[in-house]
Scaffold this motif. Structure first.
Motif, PDB file in Angstrom:
ATOM      1  N   GLY A 262       4.295   0.441   6.593  1.00 18.52           N
ATOM      2  CA  GLY A 262       5.470   0.725   7.411  1.00 18.52           C
ATOM      3  C   GLY A 262       5.947   2.152   7.416  1.00 18.52           C
ATOM      4  O   GLY A 262       7.113   2.420   7.122  1.00 18.52           O
ATOM      5  N   ILE A 263       5.091   3.130   7.749  1.00 21.67           N
ATOM      6  CA  ILE A 263       5.539   4.519   7.893  1.00 21.67           C
ATOM      7  C   ILE A 263       6.485   4.629   9.081  1.00 21.67           C
ATOM      8  O   ILE A 263       6.202   4.133  10.172  1.00 21.67           O
ATOM      9  CB  ILE A 263       4.336   5.472   8.087  1.00 21.67           C
TER      10      ILE A 263
ATOM     11  N   ARG B  64       0.848  -1.193   0.000  1.00 26.91           N
ATOM     12  CA  ARG B  64       0.000   0.000   0.000  1.00 26.91           C
ATOM     13  C   ARG B  64       0.877   1.235   0.000  1.00 26.91           C
ATOM     14  O   ARG B  64       1.895   1.298   0.698  1.00 26.91           O
ATOM     15  CB  ARG B  64      -0.908   0.002   1.220  1.00 26.91           C
ATOM     16  N   ILE B  65       0.497   2.206  -0.783  1.00 34.25           N
ATOM     17  CA  ILE B  65       1.256   3.455  -0.875  1.00 34.25           C
ATOM     18  C   ILE B  65       0.715   4.449   0.141  1.00 34.25           C
ATOM     19  O   ILE B  65      -0.479   4.749   0.164  1.00 34.25           O
ATOM     20  CB  ILE B  65       1.169   4.049  -2.295  1.00 34.25           C
ATOM     21  N   ALA B  66       1.607   4.974   0.998  1.00 32.58           N
ATOM     22  CA  ALA B  66       1.200   5.973   1.986  1.00 32.58           C
ATOM     23  C   ALA B  66       0.873   7.289   1.282  1.00 32.58           C
ATOM     24  O   ALA B  66       1.468   7.631   0.259  1.00 32.58           O
ATOM     25  CB  ALA B  66       2.313   6.182   3.000  1.00 32.58           C
ATOM     26  N   MET B  67      -0.066   8.027   1.854  1.00 29.94           N
ATOM     27  CA  MET B  67      -0.483   9.296   1.258  1.00 29.94           C
ATOM     28  C   MET B  67      -0.560  10.369   2.332  1.00 29.94           C
ATOM     29  O   MET B  67      -1.033  10.127   3.447  1.00 29.94           O
ATOM     30  CB  MET B  67      -1.845   9.152   0.570  1.00 29.94           C
ATOM     31  N   VAL B  68      -0.081  11.580   1.998  1.00 31.32           N
ATOM     32  CA  VAL B  68      -0.099  12.707   2.921  1.00 31.32           C
ATOM     33  C   VAL B  68      -0.464  13.970   2.154  1.00 31.32           C
ATOM     34  O   VAL B  68      -0.145  14.098   0.964  1.00 31.32           O
ATOM     35  CB  VAL B  68       1.281  12.866   3.614  1.00 31.32           C
ATOM     36  N   THR B  69      -1.144  14.878   2.816  1.00 32.52           N
ATOM     37  CA  THR B  69      -1.478  16.165   2.213  1.00 32.52           C
ATOM     38  C   THR B  69      -0.928  17.287   3.076  1.00 32.52           C
ATOM     39  O   THR B  69      -0.785  17.148   4.289  1.00 32.52           O
ATOM     40  CB  THR B  69      -3.000  16.354   2.055  1.00 32.52           C
ATOM     41  N   THR B  70      -0.610  18.399   2.446  1.00 29.06           N
ATOM     42  CA  THR B  70      -0.137  19.590   3.148  1.00 29.06           C
ATOM     43  C   THR B  70      -1.322  20.503   3.419  1.00 29.06           C
ATOM     44  O   THR B  70      -2.104  20.801   2.516  1.00 29.06           O
ATOM     45  CB  THR B  70       0.912  20.351   2.319  1.00 29.06           C
ATOM     46  N   GLY B  71      -1.450  20.927   4.673  1.00 27.79           N
ATOM     47  CA  GLY B  71      -2.567  21.784   5.046  1.00 27.79           C
ATOM     48  C   GLY B  71      -2.174  23.248   5.099  1.00 27.79           C
ATOM     49  O   GLY B  71      -1.241  23.704   4.433  1.00 27.79           O
ATOM     50  N   THR B  72      -2.861  23.981   5.949  1.00 26.42           N
ATOM     51  CA  THR B  72      -2.659  25.426   6.070  1.00 26.42           C
ATOM     52  C   THR B  72      -1.549  25.728   7.078  1.00 26.42           C
ATOM     53  O   THR B  72      -1.420  25.059   8.092  1.00 26.42           O
ATOM     54  CB  THR B  72      -3.959  26.098   6.530  1.00 26.42           C
ATOM     55  N   VAL B  73      -0.750  26.748   6.788  1.00 27.60           N
ATOM     56  CA  VAL B  73       0.252  27.246   7.723  1.00 27.60           C
ATOM     57  C   VAL B  73      -0.378  28.383   8.515  1.00 27.60           C
ATOM     58  O   VAL B  73      -0.872  29.350   7.947  1.00 27.60           O
ATOM     59  CB  VAL B  73       1.513  27.732   6.996  1.00 27.60           C
ATOM     60  N   THR B  74      -0.388  28.256   9.839  1.00 25.05           N
ATOM     61  CA  THR B  74      -1.064  29.237  10.700  1.00 25.05           C
ATOM     62  C   THR B  74      -0.082  29.836  11.703  1.00 25.05           C
ATOM     63  O   THR B  74       1.066  29.406  11.803  1.00 25.05           O
ATOM     64  CB  THR B  74      -2.225  28.577  11.452  1.00 25.05           C
ATOM     65  N   ASP B  75      -0.560  30.806  12.451  1.00 29.10           N
ATOM     66  CA  ASP B  75       0.214  31.457  13.512  1.00 29.10           C
ATOM     67  C   ASP B  75       1.591  31.869  12.995  1.00 29.10           C
ATOM     68  O   ASP B  75       2.618  31.640  13.638  1.00 29.10           O
ATOM     69  CB  ASP B  75       0.349  30.522  14.717  1.00 29.10           C
TER      70      ASP B  75
ATOM     71  N   ALA C 110       8.393   2.224   3.963  1.00 26.79           N
ATOM     72  CA  ALA C 110       8.888   1.133   3.123  1.00 26.79           C
ATOM     73  C   ALA C 110       8.906   1.503   1.645  1.00 26.79           C
ATOM     74  O   ALA C 110       9.712   0.972   0.875  1.00 26.79           O
ATOM     75  CB  ALA C 110       8.037  -0.113   3.341  1.00 26.79           C
ATOM     76  N   THR C 111       8.033   2.403   1.233  1.00 28.39           N
ATOM     77  CA  THR C 111       7.967   2.789  -0.172  1.00 28.39           C
ATOM     78  C   THR C 111       8.773   4.049  -0.459  1.00 28.39           C
ATOM     79  O   THR C 111       8.656   4.624  -1.534  1.00 28.39           O
ATOM     80  CB  THR C 111       6.499   3.007  -0.589  1.00 28.39           C
ATOM     81  N   GLY C 112       9.587   4.511   0.513  1.00 27.46           N
ATOM     82  CA  GLY C 112      10.408   5.697   0.296  1.00 27.46           C
ATOM     83  C   GLY C 112       9.785   6.948   0.893  1.00 27.46           C
ATOM     84  O   GLY C 112       9.052   6.881   1.886  1.00 27.46           O
TER      85      GLY C 112
END
Length: 294
Positions: free
Chosen positions: A62-63, A33-44, A116-118
């Motif tokens: 394996g994150i 399975r390929i891990a997935m992440v998104t970038t949110g808002t930068v605050t403060d 595991a997938t980099g």
């Protein structure tokens, strides 16, 4: 005889299909399975800090770590500045405080996860830090109240300073530094010299004078023998040099923080060749600014 022949052909086809299906059922398929992440808002967002947000959509296989990387250039990677939060407990939103930024600067930032997938990066976003304005006629970063004091365990000499970037000085051509005040916490044998430096790191020492009678345990206000002219083309560093402080003593007064990292909390123990923010030496226990004003 034709119907018999057709029947035999059909039986052979069914048998072949059954064998192939059986073989396929026994074959091991390795799927990651390929891990997935998104970038949110930068605050403060402040002059030297900001809080970055992101979200882990899929843990994948394996994150090992998750966090943010940032740079003044587009498409930052882990080879640039980064801060990690370790192995995540699960999917969902996360945030980290980013420190050590330069004021009035555009930064590009991406969330990341490694496993595991980099390395997998989220989409890029950007933010701009604030231009910090010192407080009042007396320029400073401290809150005006002394709560503690700092020194080196081995004793000796060291410099402290606060830094005013040249962007802040543009309206002060023709002005000069006439007074420096600070909060010394030890008397003899410790000696104090007020200092003024100019430029990027390492700055150049331009002015120093000994303070003959500092008020120990309170604000000492020293008037320079002549006002030092403000150079609007270079960063201005104002500080004092502590000479001959005994081991395990604490001569330099600080406020309760939080530190204005890299501006209100600079220290050097090699004569000004290298400077380090207090808040990066032993975080978070040295989250203070010098009680130092100009």
């Amino acid at each position: 005889m034709k119907p018999l022949k057709l029947k035999l052909l059909l039986s052979a086809t069914v048998l072949a299909f059954t064998v192939i299906a059986a073989l396929n059922a026994c074959k091991k398929v390795d799927i990651k399975r390929i891990a997935m992440v998104t970038t949110g808002t930068v605050t403060d967002v402040k002059a030297t800090t900001a809080t970055a947000g992101g979200s882990i959509v899929d843990l994948g296989t394996g994150i090992e770590d998750h966090g943010f990387c940032w740079s003044k250039n587009s498409q930052p990677t882990l080879s640039d500045n980064s801060a990690g939060a370790g192995k995540p407990a699960g999917t969902g939103e996360f945030s980290l405080k980013i420190t050590g930024l330069q004021q009035n600067t555009v930064y590009y930032i991406r969330a990341y996860i490694t496993g595991a997938t980099g390395v997998t990066y989220g989409e890029e976003t950007s933010f701009k830090t604030q231009l910090l304005t010192p407080k009042g006629e007396w320029w400073h970063y401290d809150n005006g109240t002394n709560v503690d004091a700092i020194g080196y365990a081995d004793g000796g000499d060291f410099d402290v300073a606060i830094r005013f970037p040249k962007e802040l000085l543009q309206d002060y051509a023709g002005f000069g530094v006439s007074k420096i005040r600070f909060f010394p916490q030890m008397g003899d044998p410790v000696k104090y010299y007020v200092t003024i430096w100019e430029g990027d790191e390492p700055p150049v020492l331009k002015f120093w004078e000994i303070v003959p009678d500092p008020f120990i345990g309170g604000w000492t206000e020293y008037t320079l023998s002549a006002p030092y002219p403000v150079n609007t083309n270079k960063d201005l560093w104002v500080g004092y040099w502590i000479v001959s402080h005994p081991a395990n003593s604490f001569p330099a007064g600080v406020d309760s923080g939080p530190a204005v990292t890299g501006l209100g909390d600079l220290i050097s123990n090699d004569g000004g060749l290298t400077w380090t923010p207090l808040s990066t030496i032993n975080p978070p226990s040295l989250d203070n600014n010098w009680n130092l004003q100009a």
